[in-house]
Design an enzyme around this catalytic site. Structure first.
Site, PDB file in Angstrom:
ATOM      1  N   CYS A  17      33.219  69.544  83.880  1.00 47.52           N
ATOM      2  CA  CYS A  17      33.721  68.848  85.058  1.00 47.52           C
ATOM      3  C   CYS A  17      32.542  68.371  85.891  1.00 47.52           C
ATOM      4  CB  CYS A  17      34.601  69.789  85.884  1.00 47.52           C
ATOM      5  SG  CYS A  17      35.272  69.042  87.382  1.00 47.52           S
ATOM      6  N   CYS A  25      37.450  73.827  91.572  1.00 44.56           N
ATOM      7  CA  CYS A  25      37.099  73.628  90.160  1.00 44.56           C
ATOM      8  C   CYS A  25      37.379  74.883  89.332  1.00 44.56           C
ATOM      9  CB  CYS A  25      35.628  73.248  90.035  1.00 44.56           C
ATOM     10  SG  CYS A  25      35.161  72.726  88.366  1.00 44.56           S
ATOM     11  N   HIS A  36      40.595  58.665  86.555  1.00 39.90           N
ATOM     12  CA  HIS A  36      40.405  57.296  87.044  1.00 39.90           C
ATOM     13  C   HIS A  36      40.315  57.244  88.567  1.00 39.90           C
ATOM     14  CE1 HIS A  36      41.881  56.477  82.990  1.00 39.90           C
ATOM     15  NE2 HIS A  36      41.291  55.310  83.111  1.00 39.90           N
ATOM     16  N   CYS A  59      38.047  68.454  85.595  1.00 36.39           N
ATOM     17  CA  CYS A  59      38.946  69.500  85.090  1.00 36.39           C
ATOM     18  C   CYS A  59      40.334  69.293  85.699  1.00 36.39           C
ATOM     19  CB  CYS A  59      38.401  70.882  85.431  1.00 36.39           C
ATOM     20  SG  CYS A  59      38.471  71.300  87.183  1.00 36.39           S
ATOM     21  N   CYS A  62      40.400  69.984  89.595  1.00 33.18           N
ATOM     22  CA  CYS A  62      39.770  68.936  90.407  1.00 33.18           C
ATOM     23  C   CYS A  62      40.576  67.647  90.342  1.00 33.18           C
ATOM     24  CB  CYS A  62      38.328  68.700  89.956  1.00 33.18           C
ATOM     25  SG  CYS A  62      37.194  70.041  90.420  1.00 33.18           S
TER      26      CYS A  62
END
Length: 97
Positions: A17, A25, A36, A59, A62
């Site tokens: 990540c 996270c 995106h 990840c 996140c």
């Protein structure tokens, strides 16, 4: 029509990540996907993902944070850093030339 690059999306498999948001996270590379951008200037629209080049490795935790109700400025800053880190990985790995 938005730019689609299957190699970019598939390159997320097993990556680390790049958001690494403290307290969010999960650091689980098995959950990393190509996240995106949610910014209109990157091609995002209603029901339309941004151009594939405007993304970052993230990840599941996140990604959920980024897609959720977090502060817009915090999200923009986190995405920018993750995007820059991911871009270097894409270039070094030969996915983008």
């Amino acid at each position: 029509m938005n730019y689609i690059n299957k190699r970019i999306r598939e390159s997320a498999n097993g990556r680390e990540c790049q958001f690494n948001i403290p307290g969010v996270c999960n650091h689980d590379s098995a959950t990393v996907v190509w996240v995106h951008s949610d910014q209109l200037r990157h091609g995002k629209g209603t029901g339309i993902k941004a151009h594939d080049v405007f993304g970052a490795y993230g990840c599941s935790a996140c990604h959920a944070w980024y897609s959720g109700p977090a502060d817009r400025e915090d999200k923009r800053d986190a995405f920018q850093l993750a995007f820059e880190r991911s871009l270097v990985i894409l270039v070094k790995g030969g996915v983008l030339k």
